[in-house]
Design an enzyme around this catalytic site. Structure first.
Site, PDB file in Angstrom:
ATOM      1  CG  HIS A  75      -0.381   0.311   2.518  1.00  0.00           C
ATOM      2  ND1 HIS A  75      -0.131  -0.651   3.463  1.00  0.00           N
ATOM      3  CD2 HIS A  75      -0.007   1.485   3.077  1.00  0.00           C
ATOM      4  CE1 HIS A  75       0.377  -0.092   4.550  1.00  0.00           C
ATOM      5  NE2 HIS A  75       0.464   1.208   4.337  1.00  0.00           N
ATOM      6  CG  ASP A 122      -0.154  -4.034   2.731  1.00  0.00           C
ATOM      7  OD1 ASP A 122       0.396  -3.549   1.725  1.00  0.00           O
ATOM      8  OD2 ASP A 122      -0.477  -3.349   3.730  1.00  0.00           O
ATOM      9  CD  GLN A 221      -2.482   8.461  11.690  1.00  0.00           C
ATOM     10  OE1 GLN A 221      -2.198   8.918  12.771  1.00  0.00           O
ATOM     11  NE2 GLN A 221      -3.440   8.957  10.929  1.00  0.00           N
ATOM     12  N   GLY A 222       2.501   6.313   9.368  1.00  0.00           N
ATOM     13  CA  GLY A 222       3.854   6.605   8.917  1.00  0.00           C
ATOM     14  C   GLY A 222       4.820   5.457   9.134  1.00  0.00           C
ATOM     15  CG  ASP A 223       5.426   3.477  12.671  1.00  0.00           C
ATOM     16  OD1 ASP A 223       6.489   4.112  12.550  1.00  0.00           O
ATOM     17  OD2 ASP A 223       4.726   3.510  13.705  1.00  0.00           O
ATOM     18  CB  SER A 224       2.937   2.043   6.058  1.00  0.00           C
ATOM     19  OG  SER A 224       1.626   2.164   6.518  1.00  0.00           O
TER      20      SER A 224
END
Length: 409
Positions: A75, A122, A221-224
């Protein structure tokens, strides 16, 4: 690992279904809970990667897995084009992510069965412009990857560590320094039965869960794309890739991670897309009125020569020239040139035209070069810097950039 979900009905999307639309969930309420990690020790995470946009802003994480390859979340890369992002290996402080330390990208590969509605599969591989042996004058070790047996041996009480530059609370601010947090393994049955939307869709193999029932510690959020590891023998073994969850560190809402051990089996995704057969998996089109000539290079960096056995052409894509008709020797590059008529390639309801290639390579027996239509480019400041906002509101809804609530992280 989490990003925002829009109150938009979309359809389940699989990558192989050509970035096509389907139906997803509504926006969740925001939790003020703090994600309880600490700054990592500089130098401890020499295999971690920061992925930055063309303005050098961090938007996702990854892990260096050897040679010229970085492992991340699918993603993170939906809608990206080559040249729109770079990689920094062994990064620690976001303020020091200079363009001088960035490594260019020659290609990237999403899992062919990535589903942007459920976030199944993913996982993605980034191919760098060169093999990496050193960064900032220091030797770069590759991340050790868990096997399928390792993943199947996980039990209650196993403790993971996850690291990244994501927000320190849901919809909060991002730290400059790399942070880490310990979270326990959660068995599949417990994870699937939270009662929260999306968790019952988690498959039996492609994902694993981690977190606390009462919340309070989590990726965000942002660790993806970043690594979920277990510390062993003085190093790290990666078991997961930060994917999604319901918000950040919420009660009874565990973090969901792509199961590295499952994808690390012989003949599975990681082996196939790090075998050294280099090509452009996705070519982006912004208009259905467009007519364009596209050059598709194919480079053999693998350890065996091979031949292309057949090519299946979709409507709207016409072969113009092909230098890949003879044996592709080790180190050689050949090129397939095509004319693409977007109106014919992308009729109503279809957003991908797939060129299917069969080879006699022992690992990469087939590959797909995809012409992909999207409605808008990612906007500056989109989900990439902070928790992934959007590709254009439609694409965020469709692909959930950086959501992790069913927000990719």
């Amino acid at each position: 690992m989490k990003a925002k979900v829009l109150s938009v009905a979309i359809g389940l999307i699989t990558f192989s279904g050509a970035y096509a639309q389907s139906s997803d969930s509504a926006q969740r309420m925001v939790s003020p809970r703090i994600v309880g990690g600490t700054p990592a020790v500089e130098g401890d995470w020499s295999s971690i990667a920061a992925i930055t946009d063309s303005s050098n802003k961090h938007f996702c994480g990854g892990s260096f897995i050897g040679g010229r390859y970085v492992l991340t979340a699918a993603h993170c890369l939906i809608g990206e084009s080559i040249g729109s992002f770079n990689v920094h290996i062994g990064a620690y402080d976001r303020r020091n992510l200079s363009k001088d330390s960035s490594i260019g990208v020659v290609s990237y590969y999403l899992h062919p069965d990535y589903n942007a509605g459920t976030y199944a599969n993913d996982i993605a591989i980034i191919e760098l412009e060169k093999e990496i042996k050193e960064s900032n004058g220091k030797t770069v070790p590759k991340m050790l990857l868990a096997s399928f047996g390792d993943a199947n041996s996980l039990t209650k009480g196993d403790i993971f560590t996850v690291a990244g530059w994501g927000t320190l609370r849901e919809d909060g601010y991002k730290p400059y320094e790399l942070n880490e947090v310990d979270v326990p393994f959660v068995d599949l049955a417990t994870c699937q039965n939270t009662g929260k939307e999306g968790y019952d869709d988690i498959g039996p193999y492609d994902a694993i869960c981690a977190g606390l029932e009462d919340g309070g510690k989590d990726s965000c959020q942002g660790d993806s794309g970043g690594p979920l590891v277990i510390k062993e023998n003085g190093g790290y073994k990666q078991y997961g890739v930060v994917s999604w969850g319901d918000g950040c560190a919420r009660k009874n809402a565990y973090g969901v991670y792509a199961n590295v051990g499952y994808f690390n089996q012989s003949g599975n995704f990681i082996e196939k897309y790090t075998a050294g057969v280099s090509y452009t998996q996705n070519t982006i089109f912004m208009s259905k009125e467009e007519k364009r000539r596209v050059s598709l290079p194919l480079t053999n960096r693998s350890n065996e020569r091979f031949d292309i056995r057949s090519i299946t052409w979709p409507d709207g894509v016409t072969e113009v020239a092909n230098s890949c008709t003879t044996t592709i020797e080790i180190g050689d590059t050949c090129t397939i040139d095509v004319d693409v008529d977007a109106a014919a390639a992308f009729p109503a309801g279809q957003d991908t035209a797939n060129i299917q290639i069969e080879t006699d390579h022992t690992v990469v027996s087939e590959l797909s070069m995809n012409m992909v239509y999207i409605t808008e480019k990612k906007q500056e400041g989109s989900g990439k810097s902070g928790g992934s906002t959007s590709l254009a509101m439609l694409l965020l809804a469709m692909f959930g950039f950086g959501l992790r609530a069913k927000r990719k992280r």
